[in-house]
Design a protein around this motif. Structure first.
Motif, PDB file in Angstrom:
ATOM      1  N   SER A  12     164.261  59.072  22.313  1.00 29.35           N
ATOM      2  CA  SER A  12     163.085  59.241  21.446  1.00 29.35           C
ATOM      3  C   SER A  12     163.349  58.691  20.048  1.00 29.35           C
ATOM      4  N   LEU A  62     163.395  54.873  20.227  1.00 39.78           N
ATOM      5  CA  LEU A  62     162.045  54.317  20.359  1.00 39.78           C
ATOM      6  C   LEU A  62     161.272  54.428  19.051  1.00 39.78           C
ATOM      7  N   CYS A  63     161.364  55.586  18.418  1.00 39.34           N
ATOM      8  CA  CYS A  63     160.648  55.795  17.159  1.00 39.34           C
ATOM      9  C   CYS A  63     161.131  54.808  16.098  1.00 39.34           C
ATOM     10  N   GLY A  98     162.831  52.098  16.602  1.00 39.13           N
ATOM     11  CA  GLY A  98     162.605  50.729  17.067  1.00 39.13           C
ATOM     12  C   GLY A  98     161.201  50.247  16.719  1.00 39.13           C
ATOM     13  N   TYR A  99     160.204  51.099  16.981  1.00 37.77           N
ATOM     14  CA  TYR A  99     158.830  50.727  16.641  1.00 37.77           C
ATOM     15  C   TYR A  99     158.625  50.659  15.129  1.00 37.77           C
ATOM     16  N   LEU A 100     159.227  51.604  14.405  1.00 41.16           N
ATOM     17  CA  LEU A 100     159.137  51.552  12.948  1.00 41.16           C
ATOM     18  C   LEU A 100     159.787  50.287  12.399  1.00 41.16           C
ATOM     19  N   SER A 101     160.862  49.852  13.024  1.00 43.35           N
ATOM     20  CA  SER A 101     161.512  48.604  12.607  1.00 43.35           C
ATOM     21  C   SER A 101     160.586  47.414  12.799  1.00 43.35           C
ATOM     22  N   GLY A 102     159.914  47.393  13.931  1.00 43.04           N
ATOM     23  CA  GLY A 102     158.960  46.314  14.176  1.00 43.04           C
ATOM     24  C   GLY A 102     157.831  46.317  13.159  1.00 43.04           C
ATOM     25  N   LEU A 103     157.316  47.503  12.855  1.00 47.39           N
ATOM     26  CA  LEU A 103     156.267  47.609  11.833  1.00 47.39           C
ATOM     27  C   LEU A 103     156.797  47.218  10.461  1.00 47.39           C
ATOM     28  N   GLY A 146     166.824  49.852  13.533  1.00 48.16           N
ATOM     29  CA  GLY A 146     166.526  49.280  14.849  1.00 48.16           C
ATOM     30  C   GLY A 146     167.747  48.908  15.669  1.00 48.16           C
ATOM     31  N   SER A 174     164.567  48.068   8.623  1.00 45.54           N
ATOM     32  CA  SER A 174     164.282  47.431   9.915  1.00 45.54           C
ATOM     33  C   SER A 174     165.549  47.073  10.676  1.00 45.54           C
ATOM     34  N   TYR A 226     168.208  50.994  18.947  1.00 42.45           N
ATOM     35  CA  TYR A 226     167.196  50.600  19.932  1.00 42.45           C
ATOM     36  C   TYR A 226     167.646  49.325  20.652  1.00 42.45           C
TER      37      TYR A 226
END
Length: 173
Positions: free
Chosen positions: A11, A14-15, A17-22, A63, A59, A66
């Motif tokens: 979790s 994933l959290c 990882g997505y925040l890194s992408g954003l 990340g 980021s 992830y």
């Protein structure tokens, strides 16, 4: 217990990882804005560079676990793929334990750094005056998750070795 740790790490990965992408998206948009403001309107900003650096740090560091979870970190497959599955598992165990030890040391040092920044109320030496613990937090979170992810990889490889040993013993009987 291990199921909870696995769920927590997954979790968290994933959290972050997505925040890194954003974060990368936001950084890209800010830098695009800076280029337009500077070269089209002759009016550069005073905040984009600093915020972009902070987003880059968040980021990349946040990340990393992830990326490790997905098996996307760099590995020399030319040699690794030529090894037997047993030796591959052993090598993964050793490298995961070394990686876990290194990441645990960095996590501890990051914690001490953040604690000092909070205790002394350190702020960035820029016009934004960002609390330094916010800038240092991705180092702690990223390496904490990397430590746990390396542990999970090592445990998975030990389990794979034990499963392969059990199959070999069962086949020989």
């Amino acid at each position: 217990m291990m199921g909870r740790i696995r769920s927590f790490v997954r979790s968290g990965n994933l959290c972050l990882g997505y925040l890194s992408g954003l974060g990368i998206l936001a950084m890209s948009l800010m830098l695009f804005y800076e280029v337009i403001a500077r070269y089209c309107f002759g009016s550069p900003t005073i905040w984009v560079q600093e915020v972009s650096i902070y987003l880059f740090m968040w980021s990349m560091l946040a990340g990393a676990s992830y990326t490790l979870m997905l098996g996307k970190h760099v590995r020399i497959d030319l040699i690794f793929d030529r090894l037997s599955p047993r030796v591959q598992n052993l090598l993964d165990i050793v490298t995961s334990l070394v990686g876990m030890l290194f990441c645990a040391i960095v996590t501890h040092q990051a914690y001490l750094m953040i604690a000092g920044s909070i205790r002394f109320n350190k702020l960035s030496a820029t016009i934004l005056r960002v609390p330094m613990w916010l800038v240092q937090l991705p180092l702690f979170l990223g390496f904490l998750l990397l430590t746990l992810q390396f542990l999970l990889i090592a445990l998975d490889r030990v389990e794979a070795l034990n499963g392969a040993s059990a199959e070999a013993e069962g086949g020989a009987a």
